[in-house]
Design an enzyme around this catalytic site. Structure first.
Site, PDB file in Angstrom:
ATOM      1  N   HIS A  27      78.583  58.370   2.099  1.00 30.20           N
ATOM      2  CA  HIS A  27      78.353  58.108   3.538  1.00 30.20           C
ATOM      3  C   HIS A  27      77.359  56.952   3.641  1.00 30.20           C
ATOM      4  O   HIS A  27      76.174  57.121   3.381  1.00 30.20           O
ATOM      5  CB  HIS A  27      77.780  59.348   4.232  1.00 30.20           C
ATOM      6  CG  HIS A  27      77.521  59.157   5.693  1.00 30.20           C
ATOM      7  ND1 HIS A  27      77.980  60.029   6.653  1.00 30.20           N
ATOM      8  CD2 HIS A  27      76.850  58.200   6.387  1.00 30.20           C
ATOM      9  CE1 HIS A  27      77.599  59.622   7.845  1.00 30.20           C
ATOM     10  NE2 HIS A  27      76.901  58.501   7.711  1.00 30.20           N
ATOM     11  N   HIS A  81      76.265  53.156   5.863  1.00 26.91           N
ATOM     12  CA  HIS A  81      76.409  52.155   6.928  1.00 26.91           C
ATOM     13  C   HIS A  81      76.055  50.786   6.360  1.00 26.91           C
ATOM     14  O   HIS A  81      74.920  50.563   5.946  1.00 26.91           O
ATOM     15  CB  HIS A  81      75.474  52.477   8.096  1.00 26.91           C
ATOM     16  CG  HIS A  81      75.754  53.802   8.722  1.00 26.91           C
ATOM     17  ND1 HIS A  81      76.631  53.963   9.762  1.00 26.91           N
ATOM     18  CD2 HIS A  81      75.301  55.044   8.422  1.00 26.91           C
ATOM     19  CE1 HIS A  81      76.693  55.246  10.096  1.00 26.91           C
ATOM     20  NE2 HIS A  81      75.904  55.923   9.289  1.00 26.91           N
ATOM     21  N   LYS A 127      86.894  59.323  10.354  1.00 20.25           N
ATOM     22  CA  LYS A 127      85.581  59.805  10.777  1.00 20.25           C
ATOM     23  C   LYS A 127      85.607  60.308  12.208  1.00 20.25           C
ATOM     24  O   LYS A 127      86.049  59.593  13.118  1.00 20.25           O
ATOM     25  CB  LYS A 127      84.564  58.652  10.654  1.00 20.25           C
ATOM     26  CG  LYS A 127      83.185  58.962  11.198  1.00 20.25           C
ATOM     27  CD  LYS A 127      82.445  59.959  10.328  1.00 20.25           C
ATOM     28  CE  LYS A 127      81.148  60.399  11.008  1.00 20.25           C
ATOM     29  NZ  LYS A 127      79.963  59.982  10.292  1.00 20.25           N
ATOM     30  N   HIS A 148      80.739  64.078  11.909  1.00 17.67           N
ATOM     31  CA  HIS A 148      79.343  64.099  12.374  1.00 17.67           C
ATOM     32  C   HIS A 148      79.175  65.391  13.150  1.00 17.67           C
ATOM     33  O   HIS A 148      79.663  65.522  14.272  1.00 17.67           O
ATOM     34  CB  HIS A 148      79.027  62.871  13.243  1.00 17.67           C
ATOM     35  CG  HIS A 148      77.589  62.839  13.667  1.00 17.67           C
ATOM     36  ND1 HIS A 148      76.683  61.929  13.161  1.00 17.67           N
ATOM     37  CD2 HIS A 148      76.886  63.635  14.514  1.00 17.67           C
ATOM     38  CE1 HIS A 148      75.490  62.160  13.694  1.00 17.67           C
ATOM     39  NE2 HIS A 148      75.583  63.187  14.511  1.00 17.67           N
ATOM     40  N   HIS A 174      76.078  64.675   6.201  1.00 16.00           N
ATOM     41  CA  HIS A 174      74.625  64.751   6.347  1.00 16.00           C
ATOM     42  C   HIS A 174      74.182  66.077   6.960  1.00 16.00           C
ATOM     43  O   HIS A 174      73.604  66.102   8.046  1.00 16.00           O
ATOM     44  CB  HIS A 174      74.057  63.557   7.121  1.00 16.00           C
ATOM     45  CG  HIS A 174      74.841  63.105   8.333  1.00 16.00           C
ATOM     46  ND1 HIS A 174      75.262  63.955   9.319  1.00 16.00           N
ATOM     47  CD2 HIS A 174      75.266  61.885   8.709  1.00 16.00           C
ATOM     48  CE1 HIS A 174      75.906  63.260  10.246  1.00 16.00           C
ATOM     49  NE2 HIS A 174      75.924  62.003   9.887  1.00 16.00           N
ATOM     50  N   ASP A 196      73.736  58.196   3.976  1.00 17.53           N
ATOM     51  CA  ASP A 196      73.606  57.839   5.390  1.00 17.53           C
ATOM     52  C   ASP A 196      72.579  56.722   5.561  1.00 17.53           C
ATOM     53  O   ASP A 196      71.899  56.652   6.591  1.00 17.53           O
ATOM     54  CB  ASP A 196      73.231  59.070   6.233  1.00 17.53           C
ATOM     55  CG  ASP A 196      73.424  58.831   7.716  1.00 17.53           C
ATOM     56  OD1 ASP A 196      74.096  57.851   8.077  1.00 17.53           O
ATOM     57  OD2 ASP A 196      72.880  59.616   8.511  1.00 17.53           O
TER      58      ASP A 196
HETATM   59  C1  NCD Z   1      73.597  56.184  11.971  1.00 20.05           C
HETATM   60  C2  NCD Z   1      73.651  54.704  12.337  1.00 20.05           C
HETATM   61  O1  NCD Z   1      72.577  54.106  12.557  1.00 20.05           O
HETATM   62  O2  NCD Z   1      74.740  54.129  12.380  1.00 20.05           O
HETATM   63  N1  NCD Z   1      72.303  56.699  12.332  1.00 20.05           N
HETATM   64  C3  NCD Z   1      71.708  57.782  11.821  1.00 20.05           C
HETATM   65  O3  NCD Z   1      70.642  58.177  12.308  1.00 20.05           O
HETATM   66  N2  NCD Z   1      72.225  58.430  10.805  1.00 20.05           N
HETATM   67  C4  NCD Z   1      74.705  56.919  12.618  1.00 20.05           C
HETATM   68  C5  NCD Z   1      74.948  58.297  12.046  1.00 20.05           C
HETATM   69  O4  NCD Z   1      75.403  58.446  10.918  1.00 20.05           O
HETATM   70  O5  NCD Z   1      74.676  59.285  12.743  1.00 20.05           O
HETATM   71 ZN    ZN Z   2      75.707  57.918   9.199  1.00 17.03          ZN
END
Ligand code: NCD
Ligand code: ZN
Length: 345
Positions: free
Chosen positions: A14, A16, A100, A137, A175, A248
């Site tokens: 996971h 970003h 997702k 999520h 998460h 995450d």
């Molecule tokens: C994530 C993001 O910033 O894209 N933020 C987070 O707090 N984890 C989005 C997510 O996975 O919930």
């Molecule tokens: Zn995330």
């Protein structure tokens, strides 16, 4: 005495990476230690079609510095308009590894998420048929539900009903932050797994709120009470196949974090492996780090384990940067609050 641990190269289930200029700055932080990652589709606009996923994948590969090896595992963002046939085609082409689900409004860039779960039934049934996992999520967005209860309520009100209505659908609870998430994962069969982040093994809600508000510890789902952190630690170090790493890691620039309305997300890509080695050693379970970071994820996703290796060596305190520079501004690296002695060598 020098302690050293060699494991198969880990994957991040996971992640970003964002897009545009900042992608070039954050991608190497992951590619340095990880071979593959499940790439979150919550861009602006979100990655909802196979064509968008293919284009995003090429932008990621273009941003990868020469000499680094990394495979992005793409996902599609589920909306009420998602076409099950587009999803099936993307899966058949080997372009995507998961879809997702964001409840609308649950987190950063989730406005296009799902409100009416009946509208995505067709896609979920198609995914069960073609054995394509759903990443979830897991938080309700009902304003009447306290933010610290939103995961537990989601399991009862949304997740369990979806799974009962869609037999055969394989689901990753992403998460997880509560003992409720751990217990639910343990009570179900091999069609349900859960990822755990690095930071939720380290911080509880006091870290965010005691002695002044700490925006860099704020993420969603928000860190919970200490008893939940301890449950997550037990799950992560157990070796149980239901649990694997999903960092995450979610970069936001400092002005966007240190604000009257700060963004949610902890940026852990840079030092995750050192932190995890510290946590697993503290739990007397270093021998389970490979299962958590390198074995259980591929087993769930039906992918081969990595053949390359990663070695961690314990020595002098290692100095990670406090921040990385990006063209959009500085991004603060997650501070675990203790010195790190495990170095990736
Ligand atoms: C994530 C993001 O910033 O894209 N933020 C987070 O707090 N984890 C989005 C997510 O996975 O919930
Ligand atoms: Zn995330």
């Amino acid at each position: 005495m020098t302690l050293s641990l060699t494991i198969r190269r880990p994957d991040d289930w996971h992640l970003h990476l964002r897009d545009g200029a900042i992608l070039h700055s954050v991608l190497p932080e992951t590619a340095r230690h990880f071979e593959r990652a499940i790439i979150m589709p919550n861009l602006v606009p979100p990655v909802v079609t196979a064509a968008q996923a293919a284009a995003y994948k090429s932008r990621i590969m273009d941003a990868l510095p020469r000499g680094m090896s990394f495979t992005p595992l793409m996902t599609l963002y589920l909306t009420e308009e998602t076409d099950p046939n587009d999803v099936a085609a993307a899966h058949a082409d080997g372009l995507i590894n998961a879809v997702k689900l964001y409840p609308a409004g649950a987190t950063t860039n989730s406005a296009s998420g799902v409100t009416n779960f009946n509208k995505v039934r067709g896609t979920l049934e198609k995914m069960a048929e073609i054995d394509l996992p759903l990443c979830v999520h897991g938080e309700v967005t009902d304003p009447d539900v306290d933010i610290f209860d939103r995961e537990a309520v989601f399991i009862d009100r949304v997740l369990d009903p979806i799974r009962r209505a869609t037999p055969g659908l394989r689901v990753v609870m992403e998460h997880i932050t509560t003992s409720n998430g751990v217990e639910y994962a343990l009570s179900q069969g091999s069609d349900l797994a859960a990822t755990i982040t690095t930071h939720h093994l380290v911080i509880n809600r006091n870290h965010i709120l005691v002695g002044g508000i700490k925006p860099h510890y704020y993420c969603l789902p928000v860190a919970k009470r200490e008893e939940h952190r301890l449950a997550l630690r037990r799950a992560a170090v157990s070796g149980d196949k239901s649990f694997f790493l999903g960092t995450d890691s979610a970069p936001h620039t400092d002005p966007n974090k240190e604000s009257a309305c700060g963004c949610a997300g902890c940026f852990t890509a840079t030092n995750t492996m050192s932190i995890l080695a510290h946590v697993f050693e503290e739990e007397g379970a270093l021998e389970q780090l490979e299962a958590f970071a390198s074995l259980n994820g591929p087993a769930f996703y039906g992918l081969p384990v990595n053949e390359t290796k990663l070695t961690l060596t314990k020595g002098e305190a290692t100095n990670y940067p406090d921040k990385i520079d990006t063209p959009d501004g500085p991004v603060t690296v997650f501070d675990p609050g203790f010195p790190l002695y495990w170095n990736v060598t």
